[in-house]
Design an enzyme around this catalytic site. Structure first.
Site, PDB file in Angstrom:
ATOM      1  N   CYS A   1       0.809  -1.224   0.000  1.00  0.00           N
ATOM      2  CA  CYS A   1       0.000   0.000   0.000  1.00  0.00           C
ATOM      3  C   CYS A   1       0.846   1.281   0.000  1.00  0.00           C
ATOM      4  O   CYS A   1       0.499   2.255  -0.676  1.00  0.00           O
ATOM      5  CB  CYS A   1      -0.986  -0.018   1.163  1.00  0.00           C
ATOM      6  SG  CYS A   1      -0.411  -0.887   2.610  1.00  0.00           S
TER       7      CYS A   1
ATOM      8  N   HIS B   1      -1.959   6.300   4.228  1.00  0.00           N
ATOM      9  CA  HIS B   1      -0.501   6.253   4.369  1.00  0.00           C
ATOM     10  C   HIS B   1       0.085   7.535   3.761  1.00  0.00           C
ATOM     11  O   HIS B   1      -0.223   7.886   2.613  1.00  0.00           O
ATOM     12  CB  HIS B   1       0.078   5.055   3.624  1.00  0.00           C
ATOM     13  CG  HIS B   1      -0.229   3.723   4.242  1.00  0.00           C
ATOM     14  ND1 HIS B   1      -0.814   3.567   5.475  1.00  0.00           N
ATOM     15  CD2 HIS B   1       0.028   2.463   3.776  1.00  0.00           C
ATOM     16  CE1 HIS B   1      -0.922   2.261   5.739  1.00  0.00           C
ATOM     17  NE2 HIS B   1      -0.427   1.582   4.730  1.00  0.00           N
TER      18      HIS B   1
HETATM   19  P1  NAP Z   1      -6.480  -9.137   8.224  1.00  0.00           P
HETATM   20  O1  NAP Z   1      -7.412  -8.083   8.683  1.00  0.00           O
HETATM   21  O2  NAP Z   1      -5.600  -9.798   9.227  1.00  0.00           O
HETATM   22  O3  NAP Z   1      -7.346 -10.289   7.467  1.00  0.00           O
HETATM   23  C1  NAP Z   1      -6.778 -11.516   7.074  1.00  0.00           C
HETATM   24  C2  NAP Z   1      -7.824 -12.410   6.402  1.00  0.00           C
HETATM   25  O4  NAP Z   1      -7.187 -13.645   5.999  1.00  0.00           O
HETATM   26  C3  NAP Z   1      -8.988 -12.797   7.319  1.00  0.00           C
HETATM   27  O5  NAP Z   1     -10.172 -12.868   6.567  1.00  0.00           O
HETATM   28  C4  NAP Z   1      -8.602 -14.209   7.788  1.00  0.00           C
HETATM   29  O6  NAP Z   1      -9.741 -15.014   8.102  1.00  0.00           O
HETATM   30  C5  NAP Z   1      -7.948 -14.751   6.534  1.00  0.00           C
HETATM   31  N1  NAP Z   1      -7.035 -15.850   6.826  1.00  0.00           N
HETATM   32  C6  NAP Z   1      -5.992 -15.868   7.703  1.00  0.00           C
HETATM   33  N2  NAP Z   1      -5.388 -17.068   7.697  1.00  0.00           N
HETATM   34  C7  NAP Z   1      -6.075 -17.849   6.800  1.00  0.00           C
HETATM   35  C8  NAP Z   1      -5.973 -19.208   6.359  1.00  0.00           C
HETATM   36  N3  NAP Z   1      -5.008 -20.001   6.810  1.00  0.00           N
HETATM   37  N4  NAP Z   1      -6.850 -19.646   5.426  1.00  0.00           N
HETATM   38  C9  NAP Z   1      -7.810 -18.842   4.939  1.00  0.00           C
HETATM   39  N5  NAP Z   1      -7.989 -17.557   5.336  1.00  0.00           N
HETATM   40  C10 NAP Z   1      -7.120 -17.067   6.249  1.00  0.00           C
HETATM   41  O7  NAP Z   1      -5.480  -8.613   7.101  1.00  0.00           O
HETATM   42  P2  NAP Z   1      -5.703  -7.415   6.023  1.00  0.00           P
HETATM   43  O8  NAP Z   1      -5.115  -6.149   6.513  1.00  0.00           O
HETATM   44  O9  NAP Z   1      -7.116  -7.437   5.565  1.00  0.00           O
HETATM   45  O10 NAP Z   1      -4.723  -7.871   4.853  1.00  0.00           O
HETATM   46  C11 NAP Z   1      -5.064  -8.894   3.918  1.00  0.00           C
HETATM   47  C12 NAP Z   1      -3.956  -8.988   2.875  1.00  0.00           C
HETATM   48  O11 NAP Z   1      -3.859  -7.765   2.160  1.00  0.00           O
HETATM   49  C13 NAP Z   1      -2.555  -9.255   3.469  1.00  0.00           C
HETATM   50  O12 NAP Z   1      -1.835 -10.096   2.612  1.00  0.00           O
HETATM   51  C14 NAP Z   1      -1.950  -7.839   3.516  1.00  0.00           C
HETATM   52  O13 NAP Z   1      -0.549  -7.855   3.510  1.00  0.00           O
HETATM   53  C15 NAP Z   1      -2.529  -7.229   2.256  1.00  0.00           C
HETATM   54  N6  NAP Z   1      -2.658  -5.758   2.236  1.00  0.00           N
HETATM   55  C16 NAP Z   1      -3.227  -5.096   3.280  1.00  0.00           C
HETATM   56  C17 NAP Z   1      -3.365  -3.704   3.195  1.00  0.00           C
HETATM   57  C18 NAP Z   1      -4.002  -2.884   4.319  1.00  0.00           C
HETATM   58  O14 NAP Z   1      -3.978  -1.644   4.216  1.00  0.00           O
HETATM   59  N7  NAP Z   1      -4.553  -3.495   5.365  1.00  0.00           N
HETATM   60  C19 NAP Z   1      -2.949  -3.029   2.057  1.00  0.00           C
HETATM   61  C20 NAP Z   1      -2.381  -3.747   1.005  1.00  0.00           C
HETATM   62  C21 NAP Z   1      -2.252  -5.109   1.102  1.00  0.00           C
HETATM   63  P3  NAP Z   1     -10.286 -15.243   9.635  1.00  0.00           P
HETATM   64  O15 NAP Z   1     -11.046 -14.012  10.022  1.00  0.00           O
HETATM   65  O16 NAP Z   1     -11.152 -16.439   9.501  1.00  0.00           O
HETATM   66  O17 NAP Z   1      -9.066 -15.456  10.481  1.00  0.00           O
END
Ligand code: NAP
Length: 354
Positions: free
Chosen positions: A151, A245
């Site tokens: 991001c 950001h």
């Molecule tokens: P998050 O809030 O921690 O959400 C993670 C998601 O992945 C949840 O739905 C979780 O499900 C699921 N998950 C975790 N382990 C899993 C497994 N073993 N099998 C299937 N599902 C699983 O993270 P986030 O911030 O949304 O980020 C998601 C992705 O986007 C990451 O790769 C991150 O690096 C990327 N990203 C994030 C941002 C940002 O600004 N946040 C920006 C760019 C990219 P449960 O609820 O069931 O645990």
């Protein structure tokens, strides 16, 4: 496309911060509708409403009633898959969906730097989607993986794109101030972040920022990308901001621009023409702000429904040549909104069929 012709999509990692942003942005989308939600075994089998601690606004009623599935390509059958998976899960799951013929739009870091995987901000490098042909041939699958960047790298790359096009970037020093929503949900404990700055972000944040921009600002040459030949030094910091950001950039160029020439380049830039008019495309991918104390996350983060990156404070730099500040919405432009815009380009070009 009438509402009955909309394309069914699945969201993997639907319960997390980025997954929820997908659901908010796809509510009422003219081309796509959320047909399936999937997450970890912890959530599978529950209703979406039960499995999710919803962060912002009202959960759309049609999605609230869906049953969360496991991230299994035999159970999740939509042709378009938006992935908001944790990197620990994305490495195995995303290729399984591509192999099963689905177009996967990923936010995870795992495949961004693979030579045959497009890493795309469509206003900057929509042409890189041409890599899909090589990817399908090399991997023998009928689906595809298309990624969007880290991001903070997305905000910086968009802001620098017009300058790189005109003046050729040579060196970049970037210091970031990254919002807590970038750490997912529930993210950083409040006692660690309130009234504080944390000068470290795990998951190789600085390395991602230092390597991804050259690929995005590089050129498609046949079936590969020639990276843009500039070097980046990144300092990544977590700050007590909810969304948005901020990146402070100092840059040198092959041809040193004047401050006025740099500002004009940013103001005039509209990016790749093929993106204009798509449902998620903002009127302005970049907005230059003249106020001396902008951009600010509180005031500017929702510009262009979160898809416009705000830039300000272009000025001379006594060590490098120029410096400036850019800010953009991390879960919209830097994640879910960016993925949806990539998918819209793929619909327009026929890679995703209606
Ligand atoms: P998050 O809030 O921690 O959400 C993670 C998601 O992945 C949840 O739905 C979780 O499900 C699921 N998950 C975790 N382990 C899993 C497994 N073993 N099998 C299937 N599902 C699983 O993270 P986030 O911030 O949304 O980020 C998601 C992705 O986007 C990451 O790769 C991150 O690096 C990327 N990203 C994030 C941002 C940002 O600004 N946040 C920006 C760019 C990219 P449960 O609820 O069931 O645990």
């Amino acid at each position: 496309m009438t509402s009955s012709e909309r394309i069914p999509v699945a969201i993997l990692g639907a319960t997390g911060a980025v997954g929820q942003t997908f659901i908010r942005l796809l509510d009422g989308h003219p081309w796509f509708y959320v047909a399936e939600v999937a997450a970890s075994e912890r959530s599978a089998g529950k209703s979406y409403a039960e499995a999710t601690r919803w962060i912002e606004g009202n959960m759309p009623a049609d999605v609230a009633a869906l049953t969360v599935k496991a991230c299994d390509s035999a159970q999740v059958t939509s042709p378009v898959v938006f992935s908001a998976l944790d990197a620990a899960a994305a490495g195995d799951l995303e290729p399984a969906f591509a192999k099963a013929g689905r177009v996967v739009l990923s936010n995870a870091k795992n495949f961004r730097m693979a030579a045959d995987v497009p890493l795309v901000i469509p206003e900057v490098n929509a042409s890189h989607l041409g890599l899909i042909t090589a990817q399908r041939a090399a991997r023998g699958w009928s689906g595809a993986i298309v990624t969007n960047a880290n991001c903070a790298a997305t905000v910086a790359a968009l802001a620098m794109a017009p300058l790189h096009e005109k003046f050729g970037l040579k060196q970049v020093i970037v210091a970031t101030m990254q919002a807590i929503s970038g750490a997912g949900y529930p993210g950083v404990p409040s006692l660690d972040i309130l009234g504080n700055v944390i000068p470290y972000i795990g998951g190789e944040e600085e390395q991602k920022i230092e390597r991804e921009m050259q690929k995005m600002l590089g050129k498609l040459s046949g079936s590969k990308i020639d990276d843009a030949p500039f070097v980046v030094s990144a300092h990544a910091n977590r700050v007590a901001v909810e969304n948005g950001h901020t990146v402070c950039l100092s840059m040198t160029f092959n041809t040193k621009p004047t401050v006025d020439a740099a500002i004009s380049a940013i103001r005039e830039w509209r990016g790749d023409a093929s993106v204009r008019g798509l449902p998620s495309a903002p009127d302005l991918p970049l907005r230059y702000r003249d106020e001396q104390d902008r951009p600010q996350p509180r005031r500017d983060v929702n510009d262009g429904r979160g898809m416009t990156v705000s830039v300000g404070r272009v000025r001379e730099d006594p060590i490098m040549q120029l410096r400036m500040v850019a800010m953009g919405h991390n879960t919209i432009r830097g994640a879910a909104g960016g993925s949806i815009l990539n998918a819209e380009v793929l619909v327009k070009t026929g890679v995703i069929s209606r």
